[in-house]
Design a protein around this motif. Sequence first.
Motif, PDB file in Angstrom:
ATOM      1  N   THR A 120       1.046  -1.137   0.095  1.00  0.00           N
ATOM      2  CA  THR A 120      -0.104   0.057  -0.152  1.00  0.00           C
ATOM      3  C   THR A 120       0.929   1.083   0.694  1.00  0.00           C
ATOM      4  OG1 THR A 120      -1.659  -1.336   1.074  1.00  0.00           O
ATOM      5  CG2 THR A 120      -2.079   1.079   1.043  1.00  0.00           C
ATOM      6  N   CYS A 144     -10.741  -1.566  -3.664  1.00  0.00           N
ATOM      7  CA  CYS A 144     -10.479  -2.322  -2.914  1.00  0.00           C
ATOM      8  C   CYS A 144     -11.861  -2.969  -1.928  1.00  0.00           C
ATOM      9  CB  CYS A 144      -9.599  -1.459  -1.618  1.00  0.00           C
ATOM     10  SG  CYS A 144     -10.167  -0.124  -0.905  1.00  0.00           S
ATOM     11  N   TRP A 152      -6.830   2.014   3.675  1.00  0.00           N
ATOM     12  CA  TRP A 152      -6.367   3.027   2.613  1.00  0.00           C
ATOM     13  C   TRP A 152      -6.493   4.942   2.994  1.00  0.00           C
ATOM     14  CZ3 TRP A 152      -2.695   2.559  -1.676  1.00  0.00           C
ATOM     15  CH2 TRP A 152      -2.940   0.943  -2.160  1.00  0.00           C
ATOM     16  N   ASP A 238      -6.998  -3.027  -4.802  1.00  0.00           N
ATOM     17  CA  ASP A 238      -6.269  -3.888  -3.769  1.00  0.00           C
ATOM     18  C   ASP A 238      -6.903  -5.281  -4.175  1.00  0.00           C
ATOM     19  OD1 ASP A 238      -4.988  -4.366  -1.906  1.00  0.00           O
ATOM     20  OD2 ASP A 238      -5.910  -3.689  -0.894  1.00  0.00           O
TER      21      ASP A 238
END
Length: 568
Positions: A120, A144, A152, A238
């Motif tokens: 990340t 994600c 995030w 993600d």
Amino acid sequence: MNGSAVPVGSIFKIDFRYHPKIVQAVKELPERKFDHNDKTWSVPAKYRDEVERFCKVHKLQFGHKVVQERKFDFVIPPLPELTIQIPLKREPRPYQETGIAYAISRQRTFFGDDMGLGKTFQAIASIEALHQQGKAAYPCLIVCPSAVKENWKKEIEQTIHRKAVVLSDGMKKTYQEFFRTGLAQFYIVNYESMKKFFVELIDDPGIDPKTLKKRKPTLKHYHFNAKAIGFYNSIIFDESHRLKAVSTQAAKIAKGVSANKETIFLLTGTPLINKPSDLIAQLGIMNRLVELGGYKHFMEHYCDGPNGASNLKELNYNLNKVCFFRRNKTDPEVKKYLPDKSRQVILCDLNKESRKEYNHALADLESYMKSYKNADDEKIKQSMKGEVMVRIGILKNISARGKLKDAFEFIQELINAGEKVVVFVNLIEIVKAVQEAFPRSVRLTGAENAVQKQNSVDAFRTNKNVDVIVLNLKAGGVGVNGLQEVSTNICFIEFGWHAAIMDQAEDRLYRMGQHNNVMCTYFLGRDTIDEWNYDLIQKKRHIANTVTGNEDMTEVSIVDSFADLFTK
């Protein structure tokens, strides 16, 4: 030459680089056998003419062994060095710098690092680095799992001098203004919500006349919102292995949203080269499949061997050359920079039913707290503390039930990555819920005797078909050893009041025999007592001798702190 057929005693040893057509042809040779030890084929020497014809057709050296191709070991070159300055709020580790350097040199690439190595962080820093180089990077869309949307947002704001917003239904017509006014450069959405933001219509594909069943929509049936897609200059997916199945709606929408984008990052800690067909949809999203020979070549060359996999070393080499990098926690250049133990918080949204129940219980507690604070008699006040603790416990229990969906989603991601997971809870109903969600699990609670507990530990350690061990804090928080041999991930769906209690539970993995970084994940119900409870634990971690062993003192401390919270 593709390989060779060499006379060895009374047989010919046939050795070649895997190709499905050659495999099919060698199977047609008389009395052929496959040697699983050295991965070669053998044919009796009496069939010399047949072997010679086979070699001529498939361009294999006959009578002399070809060694040069077998010696080629596909050495992956080191990642490039980072040569630019990026305005970051925290310093990257050296291995993260090379990951960033690789990403900005490729722009459409996998971040395949092992879990806990900072994918990340590297992805966020890479987007900022591209912006610093004058490339169109913002606005950036992040897709994600629902459970990590807030993580995030937090990670972005702790990494760079930029802002992020989580997209919601109420922002569908206004979110672009956030960028124009400088309020957001990153936009975060979960996989399940992509459709509502980017798809205007899906045509009905009709009935298949052969099967008389309804066809599934293909990409051509999707009508995308070009303005919404065109707003973004870069995209991060993600846990991108969620897109591995070409036929899923998520993969189709991701493909449509990614069309013509210069910067596309796919983050996944799941090893990608064990099942090559899983890569096809993801490579297509990045428009990288053509650089690996195209769909037909990829399927024939990398997906047609035993277990659907072939020429894996060559695939790994070519992936790293084109659009992939991976480092493991055990790599010497990585391991020395990792802390022994890390903690992370996952904020979970309570389901609607639990949120309604929680709000009702909270209102009831607020009413009771007024009586508690207004009580003049210390004896009465002392007697009320127990009732306050019961009502606080009810709030914790409701939160535990309400956050299971997000918690289970996260745990499943760990399992998909090949990890074994230790899960701590309190309530027996949560133990049962965990085991229902993860059938390949064992338990260790107060209901099991010593033999049953040890059997659970042994199964978790030695049985590859057991992914999860679920423990409650009282029975599993102390005296359990051996889990550290096979796991580095510990998850807390429920937790206690004391830092020392939680540290003892974390130490089921963070102990002698553990050679890797331990990741401790705490699932907190958003806007619930969990957040206050976790802050309390963190504060007490900074205080020596946290546990006094005096339950009355514990109760006084918690109730008084909670009363202060209501006053504020």
